[in-house]
Scaffold this motif. Structure first.
Motif, mmCIF file in Angstrom:
data_model
loop_
_atom_site.group_PDB
_atom_site.id
_atom_site.type_symbol
_atom_site.label_atom_id
_atom_site.label_comp_id
_atom_site.label_asym_id
_atom_site.label_seq_id
_atom_site.Cartn_x
_atom_site.Cartn_y
_atom_site.Cartn_z
ATOM 1 N N HIS A 54 0.822 -1.217 0.000
ATOM 2 C CA HIS A 54 0.000 0.000 0.000
ATOM 3 C C HIS A 54 0.855 1.266 0.000
ATOM 4 C CE1 HIS A 54 -3.555 -2.439 0.589
ATOM 5 N NE2 HIS A 54 -2.972 -3.023 1.633
ATOM 6 N N ILE A 55 1.902 1.246 -0.792
ATOM 7 C CA ILE A 55 2.785 2.410 -0.854
ATOM 8 C C ILE A 55 2.400 3.326 -2.013
ATOM 9 C CG2 ILE A 55 5.186 3.107 -1.285
ATOM 10 C CD1 ILE A 55 4.805 2.062 1.490
ATOM 11 N N MET A 56 1.923 2.751 -3.105
ATOM 12 C CA MET A 56 1.622 3.559 -4.287
ATOM 13 C C MET A 56 0.237 3.234 -4.833
ATOM 14 S SD MET A 56 4.247 1.707 -6.847
ATOM 15 C CE MET A 56 5.530 2.385 -5.877
ATOM 16 N N PRO A 57 -0.287 4.094 -5.686
ATOM 17 C CA PRO A 57 -1.612 3.837 -6.254
ATOM 18 C C PRO A 57 -1.623 2.560 -7.092
ATOM 19 C CG PRO A 57 -0.888 6.082 -6.729
ATOM 20 C CD PRO A 57 0.258 5.366 -6.099
ATOM 21 N N TYR A 58 -2.781 1.950 -7.151
ATOM 22 C CA TYR A 58 -2.937 0.666 -7.829
ATOM 23 C C TYR A 58 -2.443 0.674 -9.278
ATOM 24 C CZ TYR A 58 -5.127 -3.420 -9.866
ATOM 25 O OH TYR A 58 -5.340 -4.580 -10.533
ATOM 26 N N LEU A 60 -0.030 2.081 -10.665
ATOM 27 C CA LEU A 60 1.436 2.152 -10.781
ATOM 28 C C LEU A 60 2.165 0.941 -10.211
ATOM 29 C CD1 LEU A 60 1.965 5.878 -9.770
ATOM 30 C CD2 LEU A 60 1.800 4.921 -12.062
ATOM 31 N N VAL A 61 1.439 -0.004 -9.625
ATOM 32 C CA VAL A 61 2.077 -1.127 -8.937
ATOM 33 C C VAL A 61 2.896 -1.977 -9.890
ATOM 34 C CG1 VAL A 61 1.605 -3.289 -7.736
ATOM 35 C CG2 VAL A 61 0.463 -1.208 -7.017
ATOM 36 N N ALA A 64 5.985 -0.070 -11.227
ATOM 37 C CA ALA A 64 7.019 0.079 -10.192
ATOM 38 C C ALA A 64 7.707 -1.249 -9.914
ATOM 39 C CB ALA A 64 6.401 0.634 -8.917
ATOM 40 N N CYS A 103 10.150 2.015 2.350
ATOM 41 C CA CYS A 103 8.821 1.392 2.243
ATOM 42 C C CYS A 103 8.550 0.464 3.425
ATOM 43 C CB CYS A 103 8.706 0.615 0.938
ATOM 44 S SG CYS A 103 8.721 1.653 -0.519
#
Length: 148
Positions: A54-58, A60-61, A64, A103
């Motif tokens: 849950h570090i970045m928006p869905y 962009l997973v 990334a 993270c």
């Protein structure tokens, strides 16, 4: 007939003045080559670990996850096999390690129980802990020592 230059010049690769730094860099590179190879073989497992963090928006997973797997692999290859790019590979590894550590720390501070995607997921996946933060910071110190 002219003598051909070898593809990998091991005499140039091993700096005789600082052999300890070379061997530390080689061990780090081999470790990250194995770890990133595992991630590249099973990219879905690493992308799932990134998603569960849950570090970045869905949206962009996946991008990334692929970016970090690739960066880690390229940096490890540069450290192990390319003497002229060893310092750049070590700098990339330090950057990736600091991002991973950030993270993990953010998830620990939020009391989020997730697994580290370091060695893949499944039964062998380790839950995040402060031990992982210490291990990553130890790797950063070793990489900084090898950069000297």
């Amino acid at each position: 007939m002219r003598k051909k230059k070898p593809v990998i010049d091991f005499k140039k690769a091993i700096n005789i003045e600082y052999p300890t730094e070379y061997y530390v860099a080689l061990l780090l590179g081999l470790f990250f080559l194995c770890v990133s190879g595992q991630k590249l073989i099973h990219p879905h497992a690493f992308a799932t670990a990134v998603f569960k963090g849950h570090i970045m928006p869905y949206p962009l997973v996946n991008i990334a996850a692929l970016l970090f797997m690739s960066l880690e692999f390229v940096a490890a290859v540069a450290v192990v096999f390319m003497a002229t790019w060893r310092r750049a590979g070590l700098c990339l590894l330090i950057g990736v390690l600091l991002i991973y550590t950030g993270c993990i720390t953010a998830n620990l501070l939020r009391d989020l129980n997730t697994v580290c995607g370091c060695f893949g997921s499944g039964a062998r996946a380790a839950a995040i802990s402060w031990t992982l933060v210490a291990r990553n910071l130890g790797f950063v110190v070793a990489a900084l020592f090898a950069l000297r």
